[in-house]
Structures are given as C-alpha cells and as structure tokens.
Design a protein around this motif. Structure first.
Motif, PDB file in Angstrom:
ATOM      1  N   ARG A 104     -20.786 121.583 -39.444  1.00  0.00           N
ATOM      2  CA  ARG A 104     -21.945 122.042 -38.661  1.00  0.00           C
ATOM      3  C   ARG A 104     -23.133 121.195 -39.100  1.00  0.00           C
ATOM      4  O   ARG A 104     -23.330 120.954 -40.294  1.00  0.00           O
ATOM      5  CB  ARG A 104     -22.223 123.517 -38.929  1.00  0.00           C
ATOM      6  CG  ARG A 104     -23.554 123.970 -38.329  1.00  0.00           C
ATOM      7  CD  ARG A 104     -23.766 125.461 -38.408  1.00  0.00           C
ATOM      8  NE  ARG A 104     -22.895 126.156 -37.477  1.00  0.00           N
ATOM      9  CZ  ARG A 104     -22.965 127.467 -37.241  1.00  0.00           C
ATOM     10  NH1 ARG A 104     -23.847 128.208 -37.873  1.00  0.00           N
ATOM     11  NH2 ARG A 104     -22.152 128.036 -36.384  1.00  0.00           N
ATOM     12  N   HIS A 132     -20.394 124.574 -29.418  1.00  0.00           N
ATOM     13  CA  HIS A 132     -19.761 125.387 -30.463  1.00  0.00           C
ATOM     14  C   HIS A 132     -18.404 125.813 -29.882  1.00  0.00           C
ATOM     15  O   HIS A 132     -18.207 126.969 -29.512  1.00  0.00           O
ATOM     16  CB  HIS A 132     -20.660 126.603 -30.747  1.00  0.00           C
ATOM     17  CG  HIS A 132     -20.369 127.315 -32.023  1.00  0.00           C
ATOM     18  ND1 HIS A 132     -19.199 127.144 -32.732  1.00  0.00           N
ATOM     19  CD2 HIS A 132     -21.100 128.217 -32.723  1.00  0.00           C
ATOM     20  CE1 HIS A 132     -19.235 127.914 -33.804  1.00  0.00           C
ATOM     21  NE2 HIS A 132     -20.373 128.569 -33.835  1.00  0.00           N
ATOM     22  N   ARG A 169     -26.054 127.009 -28.107  1.00  0.00           N
ATOM     23  CA  ARG A 169     -24.881 126.137 -27.917  1.00  0.00           C
ATOM     24  C   ARG A 169     -23.632 126.940 -27.553  1.00  0.00           C
ATOM     25  O   ARG A 169     -22.715 126.420 -26.924  1.00  0.00           O
ATOM     26  CB  ARG A 169     -24.643 125.323 -29.191  1.00  0.00           C
ATOM     27  CG  ARG A 169     -24.480 126.178 -30.445  1.00  0.00           C
ATOM     28  CD  ARG A 169     -24.587 125.339 -31.696  1.00  0.00           C
ATOM     29  NE  ARG A 169     -24.673 126.161 -32.894  1.00  0.00           N
ATOM     30  CZ  ARG A 169     -25.150 125.730 -34.048  1.00  0.00           C
ATOM     31  NH1 ARG A 169     -25.617 124.506 -34.151  1.00  0.00           N
ATOM     32  NH2 ARG A 169     -25.180 126.518 -35.102  1.00  0.00           N
ATOM     33  N   THR A 170     -23.589 128.221 -27.944  1.00  0.00           N
ATOM     34  CA  THR A 170     -22.372 128.990 -27.637  1.00  0.00           C
ATOM     35  C   THR A 170     -22.218 129.166 -26.130  1.00  0.00           C
ATOM     36  O   THR A 170     -21.122 129.083 -25.606  1.00  0.00           O
ATOM     37  CB  THR A 170     -22.373 130.374 -28.322  1.00  0.00           C
ATOM     38  OG1 THR A 170     -23.323 131.227 -27.703  1.00  0.00           O
ATOM     39  CG2 THR A 170     -22.673 130.277 -29.801  1.00  0.00           C
ATOM     40  N   ARG A 231     -29.245 135.142 -29.085  1.00  0.00           N
ATOM     41  CA  ARG A 231     -30.488 135.122 -29.869  1.00  0.00           C
ATOM     42  C   ARG A 231     -31.383 133.985 -29.380  1.00  0.00           C
ATOM     43  O   ARG A 231     -30.901 132.927 -28.960  1.00  0.00           O
ATOM     44  CB  ARG A 231     -30.081 134.879 -31.332  1.00  0.00           C
ATOM     45  CG  ARG A 231     -31.170 134.829 -32.358  1.00  0.00           C
ATOM     46  CD  ARG A 231     -30.546 134.585 -33.747  1.00  0.00           C
ATOM     47  NE  ARG A 231     -29.905 133.278 -33.847  1.00  0.00           N
ATOM     48  CZ  ARG A 231     -30.514 132.152 -34.190  1.00  0.00           C
ATOM     49  NH1 ARG A 231     -31.790 132.150 -34.507  1.00  0.00           N
ATOM     50  NH2 ARG A 231     -29.855 131.011 -34.242  1.00  0.00           N
ATOM     51  N   GLN A 233     -33.281 130.863 -30.083  1.00  0.00           N
ATOM     52  CA  GLN A 233     -33.042 129.875 -31.151  1.00  0.00           C
ATOM     53  C   GLN A 233     -34.377 129.257 -31.582  1.00  0.00           C
ATOM     54  O   GLN A 233     -34.626 128.070 -31.357  1.00  0.00           O
ATOM     55  CB  GLN A 233     -32.082 128.790 -30.646  1.00  0.00           C
ATOM     56  CG  GLN A 233     -30.867 129.310 -29.895  1.00  0.00           C
ATOM     57  CD  GLN A 233     -29.734 129.698 -30.808  1.00  0.00           C
ATOM     58  OE1 GLN A 233     -29.247 128.871 -31.576  1.00  0.00           O
ATOM     59  NE2 GLN A 233     -29.319 130.952 -30.753  1.00  0.00           N
ATOM     60  N   PRO A 271     -22.851 136.237 -29.751  1.00  0.00           N
ATOM     61  CA  PRO A 271     -22.181 135.406 -30.767  1.00  0.00           C
ATOM     62  C   PRO A 271     -22.597 135.780 -32.191  1.00  0.00           C
ATOM     63  O   PRO A 271     -21.932 135.408 -33.145  1.00  0.00           O
ATOM     64  CB  PRO A 271     -22.627 133.987 -30.416  1.00  0.00           C
ATOM     65  CG  PRO A 271     -23.918 134.155 -29.682  1.00  0.00           C
ATOM     66  CD  PRO A 271     -23.800 135.458 -28.941  1.00  0.00           C
ATOM     67  N   LEU A 272     -23.710 136.491 -32.302  1.00  0.00           N
ATOM     68  CA  LEU A 272     -24.309 136.890 -33.577  1.00  0.00           C
ATOM     69  C   LEU A 272     -24.728 135.651 -34.384  1.00  0.00           C
ATOM     70  O   LEU A 272     -24.161 134.595 -34.163  1.00  0.00           O
ATOM     71  CB  LEU A 272     -23.376 137.791 -34.389  1.00  0.00           C
ATOM     72  CG  LEU A 272     -22.970 139.115 -33.707  1.00  0.00           C
ATOM     73  CD1 LEU A 272     -22.088 139.930 -34.660  1.00  0.00           C
ATOM     74  CD2 LEU A 272     -24.184 139.951 -33.304  1.00  0.00           C
ATOM     75  N   PRO A 273     -25.680 135.717 -35.283  1.00  0.00           N
ATOM     76  CA  PRO A 273     -26.372 136.929 -35.696  1.00  0.00           C
ATOM     77  C   PRO A 273     -27.340 137.418 -34.618  1.00  0.00           C
ATOM     78  O   PRO A 273     -27.890 136.625 -33.857  1.00  0.00           O
ATOM     79  CB  PRO A 273     -27.154 136.465 -36.930  1.00  0.00           C
ATOM     80  CG  PRO A 273     -27.434 135.016 -36.674  1.00  0.00           C
ATOM     81  CD  PRO A 273     -26.225 134.514 -35.948  1.00  0.00           C
TER      82      PRO A 273
HETATM   83  N1  ASP Z   1     -23.992 131.760 -34.562  1.00  0.00           N
HETATM   84  C1  ASP Z   1     -24.234 131.126 -33.298  1.00  0.00           C
HETATM   85  C2  ASP Z   1     -24.443 129.640 -33.494  1.00  0.00           C
HETATM   86  O1  ASP Z   1     -24.313 129.137 -34.583  1.00  0.00           O
HETATM   87  C3  ASP Z   1     -25.322 131.761 -32.525  1.00  0.00           C
HETATM   88  C4  ASP Z   1     -26.704 131.783 -33.127  1.00  0.00           C
HETATM   89  O2  ASP Z   1     -26.935 131.210 -34.197  1.00  0.00           O
HETATM   90  O3  ASP Z   1     -27.585 132.377 -32.500  1.00  0.00           O
HETATM   91  O4  ASP Z   1     -24.720 128.969 -32.535  1.00  0.00           O
END
Ligand code: ASP
Length: 342
Positions: A104, A132, A169-170, A231, A233, A271-273
């Motif tokens: 990542r 992702h 990205r999800t 969320r 970003q 997708p959390l968090p």
């Molecule tokens: N965990 C997810 C990501 O890494 C979603 C997020 O961070 O909001 O993209």
C-alpha cells in the motif's frame, strides 16, 4: 489471472468467478474449523506505507491461515524509502526475501511501478486514490453471499454508492468489478466536488449498466438492494478543499435513512474505517446490531477472499483440500458479542 493483482482491469469475468469459488472453499479455514499448511515455508512481504488496520492484518492473517509466514513493514519512517531508495530497488530487494508481496502506497500507480521490477506476485493493497482490487473482490463476495441468503441475484440489482466517490479507491475498483456482471442499476450520491470520475461512469455505462446520479440521500431508495457508503478521504484533500469542509447530515446513512427511505431487504456496506467523530457524519453507529448492517460480515469475508488471492497467485488452490486437519484450539460460536448466530 495475471501474475500480479494490481487493478480490476486485469481480471476477466472468468477469473473473478474462479476467485469467488476458491474463496468459498476457504471458508472452513477462515472460520477456524480446519487448518491447512499448503503455504508452509512461503514468506509474504507486507509493505504498508499508508495507514491500515483491516487490509494489513487480514492479508497477514490470510497468509498465516494458509500456513505461510509474514514479514511486515509499516510507514516510510522505518523503511529505506526514507533514505531515498527507489521503488525499483525496494522491489528487487524484497523479491529476494519473499514469495508474494502486498503493498500500500499513497501515490496512484506506485504499486504497478513496484511490480514492474519483480517476478514475485504483487498485490495492490491500495495506491492513493487509485484502486483497491482485493477490497472490491471481498465486497463482491459479500454482496453475493448476502444475496444468496435473501434469494436475490446480482442481475438487475440496484446498488447505491455514496460518500467520497472521487478519492475513494474502493468504489473505483468495485464499480469496475460490478460492471463485469449482468446489467444492473447504479445510483451515485456524493457531496459536491467528490463525484465519481467521469471515465469510470462512462466505462460502466458502455457495458450496459444504468447509471444515475442524485444530489443527496433525501429521496426514495425503496428498491435499493445495497447501500455502499464510504468515508470522506480528507487525507487526499488539497489545502483549499480542506478549508471549511464539513459534511452535511444529508449524506449520512443511519437508521432513519434506512427505515424511512430504503426497505427491510436493503443491506448496508462500508469498506471501513468509518469516521466515528461527531462532526464526520459517516455511517451512523445507530445501525449497530441491525441485521441489514453487513459491515462486519464484510470484514470477515476479507479472510477467505485474500486466501483465495494468495492461493491462486501461488498456484496451490487445488492442493488446499488435500491438506486439511481439524483445529485443536477453542473457537467461540460467534466472534463478536453482537453477531447473530445463523
Ligand atoms: N480502508 C479503505 C481504503 O484503504 C477505505 C478508507 O480508508 O476509507 O481505501
């Protein structure tokens, strides 16, 4: 499936279906009923240069559940990138130590660049606002499992994607993955300035899906099967965007929204968090314990899906079942105190 998993773009529908079937076969191991040692002796390099809990730990746990071992590095501070090392050099070095690498990194395209310098399978664990892919695969696996329980199919489903669709990205990976399936309805709702990139909308529409954009959640979503909320970003915002930004509650998925505008059959994913700070207005905790809230079933699904990715990339997916033993340790009937018993 190619030798790396960098983007959903490299996955054909057949490759996705294969991964879904392999993931289903991993369930007894993921649910701690069976043990395999099929990756005994193999080493995973888990390189995380950006914050992570779920992705880092679930890739780690998935590799261990297959019998392998994991080497971890987190953040730039304690890696040689802080000394100016290139992605090429880091990639070549790690390839001498590891049999698979998850990375990542905050820059879009960085994981693909890293993968160019190695013949060891590389999995993109999130490249900035790019993609992702493993999250999208576990999201698809979750939708499929939830639909089977409710007697639904993906064909013709109505999926609402909401939140930060620009930097999330999800959702970029998920919308591409869903587009490989039979035509469905996709409704997009995001705060102004955080809309889904145009090229992704065009791609999905060109594959025969109906894509609709709405301004807010203040309308009728009674026929929505999946609410996928994300969320904001903020870590990707420019200074100008951050200035004075606050998310209105019009974009919050909570019990009032689900009861008033959706149906008893709508499931909620994230997708959390989720950002639980009071002013964040992310997915509300008042849905905790509601059976429609699928977020923890979704996180649990990360294990079989990531096991399937490793097993497929390392070409052991047909050997897993030859090698199974019963677990010997205590496993609670449900892992979460509020989990429903099926
Ligand atoms: N965990 C997810 C990501 O890494 C979603 C997020 O961070 O909001 O993209």
């Amino acid at each position: 499936m190619s030798s790396h998993l960098l983007s959903v773009d490299s996955l054909s529908r057949d490759a996705v279906d294969h991964l879904m079937r392999v993931a289903a076969r991993m369930e007894p191991i993921a649910q701690r009923r069976k043990v395999t040692r099929v990756l005994e002796g193999a080493v995973l390099g888990n390189l995380f240069f950006e914050a992570s809990t779920r992705t880092r730990v679930s890739f780690h746990a998935a590799f261990c559940r297959l019998g392998g071992s994991v080497c971890d590095t987190t953040g730039f501070t304690f890696s040689s990138m802080a000394k100016g090392e290139s992605l090429y050099d880091t990639s070549r070095v790690m390839s001498g130590y590891c049999d698979a690498i998850v990375m990542r990194h905050p820059e879009q395209g960085s994981v693909a660049e890293f993968a160019k310098a190695t013949n060891v399978p590389v999995i993109n664990g999130g490249d900035g606002p790019g993609e992702h892919p493993s999250q999208a695969l576990l999201d698809l696996y979750t939708i499929d499992k939830e639909f089977i329980r409710r007697g639904k199919t993906l064909a013709g489903a109505h999926v609402l994607l909401t939140g930060d669709l620009k930097y999330g990205r999800t959702v970029h990976s998920l919308i591409k993955l869903l587009s490989l399936y039979a035509p469905m309805r996709l409704t997009l709702v995001s705060p102004p300035g955080l809309e889904m990139p145009r090229h992704l909308i065009d791609l999905v529409a060109s594959r025969g899906h109906r894509v609709e954009t709405r301004e807010s959640l203040a309308s009728d979503f009674a026929d929505v099967d999946v609410v996928y909320t994300t969320r904001i970003q903020k870590e990707r915002f420019t200074a100008e965007m951050s200035e004075g930004f606050s998310l209105s509650r019009d974009y919050t998925v909570d019990k009032a929204f689900l009861d008033g505008r959706c149906s008893d059959h709508t499931i909620v994913m994230h997708p959390l968090p989720r950002d639980s700070r009071a002013d964040a207005n992310d997915l509300d905790v008042d849905l905790n314990g509601d059976p429609r809230l699928a977020i923890f079933r979704q996180t649990d699904n990360g294990i079989p899906v990531r096991m399937a990715i490793f097993a497929t990339l390392l070409q052991v997916e047909d050997q897993v079942e030859q090698d199974l033993r019963d677990v010997r340790w205590f496993v609670p009937a449900t892992v979460g105190v509020d989990d429903a018993r099926d």
